[in-house]
Motif scaffolding. Sequence first.
Motif, short mmCIF file in Angstrom:
data_model
loop_
_atom_site.label_atom_id
_atom_site.label_comp_id
_atom_site.label_asym_id
_atom_site.label_seq_id
_atom_site.Cartn_x
_atom_site.Cartn_y
_atom_site.Cartn_z
N ILE A 199 22.97 -8.39 -105.70
CA ILE A 199 22.01 -7.49 -106.35
C ILE A 199 22.70 -6.21 -106.85
CG2 ILE A 199 19.96 -6.05 -105.99
CD1 ILE A 199 19.02 -8.12 -103.91
N LEU A 200 23.60 -5.68 -106.04
CA LEU A 200 24.23 -4.40 -106.44
C LEU A 200 25.43 -4.62 -107.37
CD1 LEU A 200 24.05 -2.26 -103.16
CD2 LEU A 200 22.49 -2.27 -105.11
N GLY A 201 25.76 -5.88 -107.62
CA GLY A 201 26.81 -6.17 -108.60
C GLY A 201 28.23 -6.05 -108.08
N TYR A 202 28.41 -6.22 -106.77
CA TYR A 202 29.78 -6.21 -106.23
C TYR A 202 30.40 -7.60 -106.40
CZ TYR A 202 28.88 -1.75 -103.85
OH TYR A 202 28.61 -0.45 -103.58
N ASP A 203 31.72 -7.63 -106.51
CA ASP A 203 32.48 -8.88 -106.57
C ASP A 203 32.31 -9.62 -105.24
OD1 ASP A 203 34.37 -10.82 -106.90
OD2 ASP A 203 35.95 -9.46 -107.58
N ILE A 204 32.00 -10.92 -105.29
CA ILE A 204 31.81 -11.65 -104.03
C ILE A 204 33.06 -12.43 -103.59
CG2 ILE A 204 29.28 -11.85 -104.18
CD1 ILE A 204 29.83 -14.82 -105.04
N ASN A 205 34.14 -12.22 -104.31
CA ASN A 205 35.35 -12.98 -104.02
C ASN A 205 35.81 -12.85 -102.56
OD1 ASN A 205 37.68 -14.47 -104.46
ND2 ASN A 205 38.87 -12.62 -105.02
N GLY B 281 34.07 6.13 -100.85
CA GLY B 281 33.80 6.75 -102.16
C GLY B 281 32.88 5.93 -103.05
N ARG B 282 31.79 5.39 -102.46
CA ARG B 282 30.84 4.61 -103.27
C ARG B 282 30.47 5.36 -104.53
NH1 ARG B 282 27.41 3.69 -99.49
NH2 ARG B 282 26.42 5.69 -99.71
N ASN B 283 30.56 4.67 -105.69
CA ASN B 283 30.23 5.38 -106.93
C ASN B 283 29.25 4.61 -107.80
OD1 ASN B 283 31.82 3.39 -107.83
ND2 ASN B 283 33.53 4.69 -108.50
N ILE B 284 28.63 3.54 -107.21
CA ILE B 284 27.64 2.83 -108.03
C ILE B 284 26.30 3.58 -107.97
CG2 ILE B 284 28.65 0.53 -107.74
CD1 ILE B 284 26.25 0.05 -105.73
N LYS B 285 25.49 3.36 -109.00
CA LYS B 285 24.17 3.99 -109.00
C LYS B 285 23.19 3.02 -108.33
CE LYS B 285 20.94 5.96 -112.28
NZ LYS B 285 20.08 6.25 -111.16
N ILE B 286 22.42 3.52 -107.36
CA ILE B 286 21.45 2.66 -106.68
C ILE B 286 20.09 2.84 -107.36
CG2 ILE B 286 20.28 2.19 -104.47
CD1 ILE B 286 23.24 1.70 -104.17
N TYR C 5 14.44 -1.11 -108.56
CA TYR C 5 14.94 -2.46 -108.80
C TYR C 5 15.13 -3.20 -107.47
CZ TYR C 5 17.91 -6.28 -110.31
OH TYR C 5 18.42 -7.53 -110.52
N LEU C 6 15.69 -2.51 -106.48
CA LEU C 6 15.87 -3.14 -105.16
C LEU C 6 14.54 -3.55 -104.55
CD1 LEU C 6 18.68 -0.90 -103.70
CD2 LEU C 6 18.75 -3.38 -103.79
N LYS C 7 13.51 -2.74 -104.78
CA LYS C 7 12.19 -3.02 -104.19
C LYS C 7 11.56 -4.30 -104.76
CE LYS C 7 10.91 1.63 -102.65
NZ LYS C 7 10.86 1.34 -101.22
N LYS C 8 12.01 -4.76 -105.91
CA LYS C 8 11.52 -6.04 -106.43
C LYS C 8 11.87 -7.19 -105.48
CE LYS C 8 12.09 -4.86 -111.33
NZ LYS C 8 10.74 -4.46 -111.68
N GLY D 9 25.61 -1.93 -95.69
CA GLY D 9 24.90 -0.80 -96.30
C GLY D 9 24.76 -1.04 -97.79
N ASN D 10 25.04 0.00 -98.56
CA ASN D 10 25.04 -0.12 -100.02
C ASN D 10 26.46 -0.30 -100.54
OD1 ASN D 10 22.22 0.29 -100.13
ND2 ASN D 10 22.56 2.49 -99.81
N GLY D 11 27.39 -0.68 -99.63
CA GLY D 11 28.78 -0.90 -100.00
C GLY D 11 29.52 0.41 -100.13
N PRO D 12 30.76 0.31 -100.57
CA PRO D 12 31.47 -0.89 -101.01
C PRO D 12 32.21 -1.65 -99.89
CG PRO D 12 32.72 1.07 -101.66
CD PRO D 12 31.48 1.54 -100.92
N SER D 13 32.15 -1.20 -98.62
CA SER D 13 32.92 -1.90 -97.59
C SER D 13 32.40 -3.32 -97.39
CB SER D 13 32.84 -1.18 -96.24
OG SER D 13 33.46 0.08 -96.32
N ILE D 14 33.34 -4.20 -97.03
CA ILE D 14 33.00 -5.60 -96.77
C ILE D 14 33.27 -5.88 -95.30
CG2 ILE D 14 33.91 -7.94 -97.19
CD1 ILE D 14 34.23 -6.89 -100.12
N PHE D 15 32.38 -6.69 -94.69
CA PHE D 15 32.61 -7.05 -93.30
C PHE D 15 32.63 -8.57 -93.18
CE2 PHE D 15 28.78 -9.16 -91.88
CZ PHE D 15 27.89 -8.85 -92.90
N ALA D 16 33.26 -9.03 -92.08
CA ALA D 16 33.13 -10.43 -91.67
C ALA D 16 33.00 -10.40 -90.16
CB ALA D 16 34.35 -11.22 -92.11
N VAL D 17 32.31 -11.37 -89.58
CA VAL D 17 32.26 -11.44 -88.11
C VAL D 17 32.66 -12.85 -87.65
CG1 VAL D 17 30.53 -9.62 -87.77
CG2 VAL D 17 29.76 -11.97 -88.03
#
Length: 260
Positions: free
Chosen positions: A198-204, A156-161, A165-168, A221-229
């Motif tokens: 850049i997208l303003g997600y919590d990095i905790n 349910g990503r709800n941030i505005k992309i 700004y990303l292209k900068k 992607g554009n979130g909000p899921s987080i991955f680790a490998v």
Amino acid sequence: MQTYAGISVVNALPSWYGSSMAVNLTVSVSIKEAEKCKKNDILIDTILNFFHEKYGIPCLDINVESQIPEKSGLKSSSAVSTALIGEISKKFGIEIDVPKYSAILSLKAGVSYTGALDDATSSYYGGVSFTYNKEFKIIDIKDPPELSAIILPRGGRNIKIDLQYLKKYRLIFEEIFRVSRQNIVLGMKLNGILVANILGYDINEIEVALKKGALAAGITGNGPSIFAVTKIGEEGPIVDALSKFGNVIVTRSVGYVSRD
Ligand SMILES: Nc1ncnc2c1ncn2[C@@H]1O[C@H](COP(=O)(O)OP(=O)(O)OP(=O)(O)O)[C@@H](O)[C@H]1O
Ligand SMILES: O=C(O)C1=C[C@@H](O)[C@@H](O)[C@H](O)C1
């Protein structure tokens, strides 16, 4: 037809260069001829209309079984579109470049910013894709390192992309793309942390996973899921730590699958 979810190696929005690694969460699409055309969602209807108009295929009933949360950054839309296009091409004997048409029709349906050829390629062929989405060009598909992927799925990503700004950040993402072609895990780590910032997600959660020994962690992607490998067998401490933030999924990287 069955296709795969993916986690990002390089997000294509800033520079058009993208890379995605297939993981073993699947989408299966089956189709059946129907008397009447039913309304589906926008992506499925865009694909069906294209095949109807260009190749005269009949009305179809579509069944989608998905293990991938939607609007989560795990490439569900590319998995659905490649599985559906692949299934239609098989059933009706239509020779078509499946990931390329997934990209073209995803753009047409408005469910993607660049067409997401990187996501479509790893969904369909497995492996790690390297693409230049602006020209619908697959640069390379590599077999991934054998990795365990630990995912904190969030839908349910709800941030505005803000694409402009990303292209900068184009130059730094081009550089991450170059790094990724030599070192996939380093690339996904740099990309995953930078996209979170850049997208303003919590990095905790990302920081926690890295402290517990993850080889890479970040936003996919554009979130909000987080991955680790991690290496296979070394997931324990990361799974324990990330489980404090929600239910985690543990899966694996998927190698290249021949579709011949
Ligand atoms: N389980 C599903 N059943 C049917 N359609 C689906 C399903 N999952 C995704 N889709 C299709 O994908 C489209 C949009 O996908 P969404 O925005 O969730 O993309 P995503 O791939 O998860 O995002 P991202 O690009 O960040 O990975 C939906 O409009 C729908 O057409
Ligand atoms: O919509 C798009 O074009 C994209 C979405 C994300 O999955 C990105 O990770 C991908 O590189 C491109």
